[in-house]
Design an enzyme around this catalytic site. Structure first.
Site, PDB file in Angstrom:
ATOM      1  N   ASN A   1       0.878  -1.172   0.000  1.00 38.77           N
ATOM      2  CA  ASN A   1       0.000   0.000   0.000  1.00 38.77           C
ATOM      3  C   ASN A   1       0.915   1.222   0.000  1.00 38.77           C
ATOM      4  O   ASN A   1       1.434   1.620   1.042  1.00 38.77           O
ATOM      5  CB  ASN A   1      -0.889  -0.041   1.253  1.00 38.77           C
ATOM      6  CG  ASN A   1      -1.906   1.086   1.270  1.00 38.77           C
ATOM      7  OD1 ASN A   1      -1.933   1.925   0.372  1.00 38.77           O
ATOM      8  ND2 ASN A   1      -2.729   1.105   2.296  1.00 38.77           N
TER       9      ASN A   1
ATOM     10  N   ARG B   1      -2.623  -2.237  -3.306  1.00 37.32           N
ATOM     11  CA  ARG B   1      -3.838  -1.462  -3.077  1.00 37.32           C
ATOM     12  C   ARG B   1      -3.731  -0.202  -3.936  1.00 37.32           C
ATOM     13  O   ARG B   1      -2.762   0.545  -3.825  1.00 37.32           O
ATOM     14  CB  ARG B   1      -3.922  -1.089  -1.605  1.00 37.32           C
ATOM     15  CG  ARG B   1      -5.163  -0.338  -1.291  1.00 37.32           C
ATOM     16  CD  ARG B   1      -5.297  -0.078   0.177  1.00 37.32           C
ATOM     17  NE  ARG B   1      -6.565   0.582   0.399  1.00 37.32           N
ATOM     18  CZ  ARG B   1      -7.011   0.911   1.582  1.00 37.32           C
ATOM     19  NH1 ARG B   1      -6.320   0.623   2.655  1.00 37.32           N
ATOM     20  NH2 ARG B   1      -8.175   1.515   1.706  1.00 37.32           N
TER      21      ARG B   1
ATOM     22  N   HIS C   1     -13.057   2.763   0.142  1.00 36.17           N
ATOM     23  CA  HIS C   1     -13.118   1.676   1.141  1.00 36.17           C
ATOM     24  C   HIS C   1     -13.791   0.444   0.537  1.00 36.17           C
ATOM     25  O   HIS C   1     -14.366  -0.372   1.264  1.00 36.17           O
ATOM     26  CB  HIS C   1     -13.925   2.064   2.402  1.00 36.17           C
ATOM     27  CG  HIS C   1     -13.342   3.163   3.217  1.00 36.17           C
ATOM     28  ND1 HIS C   1     -14.130   4.142   3.797  1.00 36.17           N
ATOM     29  CD2 HIS C   1     -12.070   3.441   3.574  1.00 36.17           C
ATOM     30  CE1 HIS C   1     -13.352   4.971   4.473  1.00 36.17           C
ATOM     31  NE2 HIS C   1     -12.103   4.583   4.353  1.00 36.17           N
TER      32      HIS C   1
ATOM     33  N   ARG D   1     -12.087  15.300   7.827  1.00 33.26           N
ATOM     34  CA  ARG D   1     -12.750  15.702   6.572  1.00 33.26           C
ATOM     35  C   ARG D   1     -14.181  16.153   6.850  1.00 33.26           C
ATOM     36  O   ARG D   1     -14.864  15.578   7.701  1.00 33.26           O
ATOM     37  CB  ARG D   1     -12.788  14.544   5.580  1.00 33.26           C
ATOM     38  CG  ARG D   1     -11.431  14.099   5.133  1.00 33.26           C
ATOM     39  CD  ARG D   1     -11.551  13.042   4.029  1.00 33.26           C
ATOM     40  NE  ARG D   1     -10.332  12.263   3.976  1.00 33.26           N
ATOM     41  CZ  ARG D   1     -10.288  10.936   3.948  1.00 33.26           C
ATOM     42  NH1 ARG D   1     -11.410  10.230   3.930  1.00 33.26           N
ATOM     43  NH2 ARG D   1      -9.142  10.318   3.906  1.00 33.26           N
TER      44      ARG D   1
ATOM     45  N   GLU E   1      -9.074  -5.881   5.012  1.00 30.42           N
ATOM     46  CA  GLU E   1      -8.810  -5.519   3.619  1.00 30.42           C
ATOM     47  C   GLU E   1      -7.611  -6.298   3.069  1.00 30.42           C
ATOM     48  O   GLU E   1      -7.592  -6.681   1.902  1.00 30.42           O
ATOM     49  CB  GLU E   1      -8.540  -4.014   3.525  1.00 30.42           C
ATOM     50  CG  GLU E   1      -9.790  -3.208   3.832  1.00 30.42           C
ATOM     51  CD  GLU E   1      -9.512  -1.743   4.099  1.00 30.42           C
ATOM     52  OE1 GLU E   1      -9.605  -0.961   3.156  1.00 30.42           O
ATOM     53  OE2 GLU E   1      -9.219  -1.390   5.249  1.00 30.42           O
TER      54      GLU E   1
END
Ligand code: AMP
Length: 395
Positions: free
Chosen positions: A7, A90, A179, A239, A382
């Site tokens: 990742n 990823r 996601h 955010r 994940e």
């Protein structure tokens, strides 16, 4: 198969080396400060962590450092890089080009590059990660797993923005969602736990530092809360989530900000951090709220309220809901936030079992036996999804 998962971020590279069948993690770690100086943190279960300063001018040196430590006779876990059967990457944004994971080819790299305008921070880093692996392991197959892919089953009415249509047609401006690997994992697991009944309507609540919800019918995503970028949806750690875009114009005009400054505020200084002024971390907020901090309390109330509103919206969109799943840092661990979110959802037929809800970080049914909606906690994985996709495409 033994799979290395990568990742890559703009100045970091996370890795995890694991078995795609058993899920056993042999080693994992992080390269940080790529382009500055470089630091590697390497973890092997049952051993002390290793932290080393290694020069990493680019992702290629970071990747070489990962290879070196994996085969190191003392710190490593394998005798040779030949034991790495495949690499799974990823990748943040697959745009409209990717509806599923795929083997990395030059065409795939070109398509990831075409998606850079949609993921300007992550996609270049993801590509650097792929190139670095190709350099140090030229004969090892590689797979790209996209954060957006799971959401590509959304119907047009869910993904189109009410902007002039030409921005969609010419520029691919639409809702994508993120996601996706987590939403795919937890909804598949929920379907399994509910006995695989066809037509199940599931609402996934991935609540962490970044948060998103998705509505899933029969294993397929029909709507999700994040948008063109991960800025949309519910408020997050830092955010904004959904806001009236005219707020931006007002603030920019008043304070003389350019677009980048404004978006930096929306991404890094807003959310529960912005409201509370305390922290983006939900544990800190819960502590501060307990101590009477009203803005921390307001931030938690706002977060729970917006998540609950999305649950209501998705129940309406699907004509009902059979299961609600909580996952990620907050969803898996905070009984308090789950209870707050579920407050007042009895009208949907969802009744929380206060005792069962005390669970932390493990799979559990947290609704009462007579609840029409099954409420579940499912820890996301994940990495396992990426490893399974990679193995399936490389066998
Ligand atoms: P993630 O982005 O999925 O790693 O989630 C990180 C968020 O989960 C942080 O805001 C943490 O504060 C939050 N978190 C982790 N454990 C707990 C907990 N026991 N109670 C509340 N929040 C938690």
């Amino acid at each position: 198969m033994k799979i290395l998962i990568i990742n890559a971020g703009s100045s970091s590279l996370k890795y995890q080396f694991m078995d795609s069948v058993s899920g056993e993690v042999y080693a994992k770690g992080l390269c940080e400060r790529i382009g500055l100086d470089g630091r590697l943190t390497h973890k092997v279960p049952g051993r002390d962590n290793v932290v080393e300063d290694i020069a990493m001018p680019t992702h290629a040196e970071a990747m070489a450092a990962v290879m070196d430590i994996l085969v190191d006779p003392v710190k490593g876990v394998i005798a040779s890089t030949d034991e790495i059967d495949a690499v799974g990457h990823r990748v943040l944004h697959g745009g409209m080009e990717f509806t599923a994971s795929c083997r990395v080819t030059e065409e795939v790299c070109a398509a990831i590059e075409r998606c850079i305008p949609l993921g300007p921070l992550h996609n270049p880093a993801n590509l650097m990660g792929i190139r670095a692996c190709q350099k140090v392991m030229p004969n090892t197959p590689q797979v790209a797993v996209f954060d957006t892919a799971f959401h590509m089953t959304m119907p047009p009415k869910a993904y189109i923005y009410a902007l002039p249509y030409e921005y969609f047609e010419n520029d691919n401006i639409r809702r994508y969602g993120f996601h996706g690997t987590s939403h795919r994992y937890v909804s598949a697991r929920a379907i399994e736990l509910l006995g695989g009944k066809p037509g199940l309507r599931i609402i996934n609540c991935h609540l962490g530092n970044g948060s998103s919800l998705s509505a899933v019918v029969d294993g397929k995503c029909v709507d999700t809360s994040m948008g063109l970028t991960p800025l949309a949806g519910v408020p997050m750690g830092t955010r904004t989530g959904d806001i009236d875009p005219a707020c931006l114009q007002f603030i920019m005009n008043k304070y003389g900000y350019d677009v980048d400054t404004m978006l930096n505020i929306c991404n890094k200084k807003s959310g529960v951090m912005g409201i509370s002024g305390v922290s983006s971390d939900f544990r800190d907020l819960e502590t501060a709220a307990e101590q009477g901090n009203e803005r921390a309390q307001l931030a938690l109330d706002k977060f729970a309220y917006e998540v609950r509103k999305y649950i209501g919206a998705y129940a309406a969109a699907m004509g009902g809901v059979d299961a609600i799943v909580f996952t990620a840092g907050v969803g898996e661990n905070s009984a308090e936030m789950r209870a707050r979110v579920m407050e007042g959802l009895e009208y949907l037929g969802a009744k929380l079992d206060a005792e069962a809800n005390r669970v932390r970080g493990q799979e559990a049914v947290i609704s009462t036996a007579d609840s029409k909606v099954t409420v579940l906690v499912i820890p996301t994985n994940e990495e396992l999804m990426i490893a399974q996709d990679t193995a399936a495409l490389c066998q």
